[in-house]
Enzyme design. Structure first.
Site, PDB file in Angstrom:
ATOM      1  CG  ASN A   9       0.145  -4.381   5.877  1.00 19.18           C
ATOM      2  OD1 ASN A   9      -0.430  -3.659   6.784  1.00 19.18           O
ATOM      3  ND2 ASN A   9      -0.146  -4.043   4.457  1.00 19.18           N
ATOM      4  CE  LYS A  11      -2.897  -6.676   4.071  1.00 26.03           C
ATOM      5  NZ  LYS A  11      -3.374  -7.064   2.560  1.00 26.03           N
ATOM      6  CG  HIS A  97      -0.717  -2.069   0.603  1.00 34.31           C
ATOM      7  ND1 HIS A  97      -1.834  -2.732   0.216  1.00 34.31           N
ATOM      8  CD2 HIS A  97      -0.027  -3.294   1.359  1.00 34.31           C
ATOM      9  CE1 HIS A  97      -1.826  -3.924   0.534  1.00 34.31           C
ATOM     10  NE2 HIS A  97      -0.637  -4.492   0.945  1.00 34.31           N
ATOM     11  CD  GLU A  99      -4.714  -4.278   0.949  1.00 30.07           C
ATOM     12  OE1 GLU A  99      -4.653  -3.813   2.247  1.00 30.07           O
ATOM     13  OE2 GLU A  99      -4.628  -5.487   0.797  1.00 30.07           O
ATOM     14  CD  GLU A 169       2.498  -6.363  -0.464  1.00 31.00           C
ATOM     15  OE1 GLU A 169       2.631  -7.037   0.526  1.00 31.00           O
ATOM     16  OE2 GLU A 169       1.783  -5.593  -0.455  1.00 31.00           O
ATOM     17  N   GLY A 175      -4.046 -11.564  -0.336  1.00 30.54           N
ATOM     18  CA  GLY A 175      -5.297 -12.329   0.304  1.00 30.54           C
ATOM     19  C   GLY A 175      -5.822 -13.282  -0.418  1.00 30.54           C
ATOM     20  CB  SER A 215      -0.719 -15.691  -0.328  1.00 30.25           C
ATOM     21  OG  SER A 215      -2.188 -15.308  -0.494  1.00 30.25           O
TER      22      SER A 215
END
Ligand code: 13P
Length: 253
Positions: A9, A11, A97, A99, A169, A175, A215
């Protein structure tokens, strides 16, 4: 047999030139995919066609969009439909996702619609779920994820649920450099599979790939992927570095 998947991904990273170089560098590195293994690149919209062309003819390698809209077409300025993605040869989309849930307020109900429109157009949704830190600290991660699955996936037929890839996730691991332990990943992903078995059947649950994300890097991929209910990973930062991601690909079961 369910697929083992290394999904990148990217992003909102990389220029067009950097994206081209990353794919070229990666293709130059040695990797041999087994029949049960897949690699997926979820890249920004402007690069979908370029990456699709570069990967043309590669077995078990796919390009994914990072999002799509939940409507078929029309006056939705700035949005991208699944039909558009289909027409340029994209067959996977990352849905929900964290985000997007956080910054764009995507609800479980909206994500159910996105899953539906993908499946209606023969696009594989890579459905993301995962709890925030507060729920993990209260040991309520199972409850949180169960609700996400219930409200976005369990309306699907037995046939359709098997077309979905699930990516667990935990938000606190994205991150942050803080990975879930192998046991934490295994426990919740076994829980997810158990839940699906309860709603559908064990055979169906065993057919669904459940990826871990948060991660994942070259140094920990093999350990995490070795867990029985971890069928590969959805990888952010480490997928932007060719040899890191190649090692992750080579860590698939
Ligand atoms: P990182 O691998 O950078 O933690 O990101 C994980 C992720 O969000 C993949 O979708």
């Amino acid at each position: 047999m369910r697929k083992q998947i290394a999904a990148a991904n990217w992003k909102m990273n990389l220029t067009y030139q950097q994206a081209e170089k990353l794919i070229d560098d990666l293709l130059a590195l040695p990797h041999q995919l087994k029949e049960n293994q897949q690699v997926i690149f979820a890249v920004p919209f402007p690069y979908l066609t370029m990456v699709t062309h570069k990967l043309a003819g590669k077995q078990n390698v796919f390009v994914a969009a990072q999002n799509c809209y939940n409507k078929k077409s029309g006056a939705y300025t700035g949005e991208t439909s699944v039909e558009m993605l289909q027409s340029i040869g994209v067959h996977h989309v990352v849905i929900g996702h964290s985000e997007r849930r956080e910054y764009f307020h995507e609800s479980n109900e909206m994500l159910a619609e996105k899953v539906d429109i993908c499946l209606a157009n023969n696009i594989t949704p890579i459905f993301c779920c995962g709890e925030p830190l507060t729920f993990r600290e209260a040991n309520e991660q199972d409850l949180f994820v169960a609700k996400q699955l219930l409200e976005s996936l369990y309306h699907l037929s037995a046939e359709d649920i098997q077309k979905v890839v699930i990516a667990y996730e935990p938000i606190w691991a994205i991150g942050t450099g803080k990975t879930a332990t192998n046991q934490q990943a295994q426990d919740i992903q076994a829980f997810i599979r158990h839940q699906i078995a309860g709603h559908y059947s064990e055979a169906i649950a065993n057919n669904i790939s459940i990826l871990y994300g948060g991660s994942v890097k070259a140094a920990n991929a093999k350990d995490i992927f070795s867990q029985a209910d971890v069928d590969g990973g959805l990888v952010g930062g480490a997928s932007l570095i060719a040899d890191e991601f190649n090692t992750i690909i080579n860590s698939l079961k």
